[in-house]
Design an enzyme around this catalytic site. Sequence first.
Site, PDB file in Angstrom:
ATOM      1  N   CYS A 101      46.500  83.551  15.298  1.00 59.58           N
ATOM      2  CA  CYS A 101      47.345  84.535  14.611  1.00 59.58           C
ATOM      3  C   CYS A 101      48.288  85.150  15.640  1.00 59.58           C
ATOM      4  O   CYS A 101      47.859  85.492  16.747  1.00 59.58           O
ATOM      5  CB  CYS A 101      46.459  85.617  13.982  1.00 59.58           C
ATOM      6  SG  CYS A 101      47.388  86.889  13.114  1.00 59.58           S
ATOM      7  N   GLU A 144      47.381  84.271   5.459  1.00 62.12           N
ATOM      8  CA  GLU A 144      48.574  85.117   5.346  1.00 62.12           C
ATOM      9  C   GLU A 144      48.396  86.193   4.274  1.00 62.12           C
ATOM     10  O   GLU A 144      48.812  87.339   4.468  1.00 62.12           O
ATOM     11  CB  GLU A 144      49.818  84.269   5.044  1.00 62.12           C
ATOM     12  CG  GLU A 144      50.166  83.254   6.121  1.00 62.12           C
ATOM     13  CD  GLU A 144      50.285  83.855   7.510  1.00 62.12           C
ATOM     14  OE1 GLU A 144      50.655  85.032   7.635  1.00 62.12           O
ATOM     15  OE2 GLU A 144      49.985  83.140   8.478  1.00 62.12           O
TER      16      GLU A 144
END
Length: 176
Positions: A101, A144
Site C-alpha cells: 500500500c 481500495e
Amino acid sequence: MAVLKILRMGNPVLARRAEEIMDISAPEVVRLIADMKDTLHGEGGSGLAAPQVGAGLRLVVFRVPGRHRTSTSAVQGDLRVLVNPVIEPLGEEMESGWEACLSVPGLVGEVWRYRRVKCHSYDEKGAFHSQEAVGFEARILQHECDHLDGVLYPHHIRDMHKLIYSSELHHQGASL
Ligand code: NI
C-alpha cells in the site's frame, strides 16, 4: 494536473469513513480524479483511494497489472475510476495473497480476501456499472474500498509474521 502527496498510516484521514460524492461533475471532483490518475502513474501502485491524498471522498482509481488481467478486466483499459463503490462478496471462498500500500511504504503483508466479488459503482462520467471480479482484481477492489472505510490492509493480517519488509519477500518464496 498534479502528483499529490500520499498520506501514511497514522494520519487520521486514513482512519475515517469517507463521504459519498454527490456531484461527479463538480470541478473539484474532476480535478481530484485527474490528480489521482497522475499520482498513481507517478507512484506506480495498483490503486489509490481519495483518503490517501487527504480527500475524504468515496473515490478510487486503479489498474490491473497486465499479468493479472482476466478476459473481463483486459477490455476495461488502463486506469479505471470508481465513484461511490460498493463491494459485495460472491460466495464464501477466500484466498491469501501479498499486498502493499502506498500509505504503508516499504512493507508487504499476507492478507485473506474474498476470491470473487461484485462491485457496484459509478464511473467518472456518472454511468452506473455492476461488475464481477476474481482473484487479483477482486483483491485490489477490496483493498481500495477498505480505504474508504478507514481500514488498511495490516488490519486484516492474521499472522503478524506475515507483515514484513518488501525487500525480504523472497524469503517467503513470493513476489508481488
Ligand atoms: Ni492501499
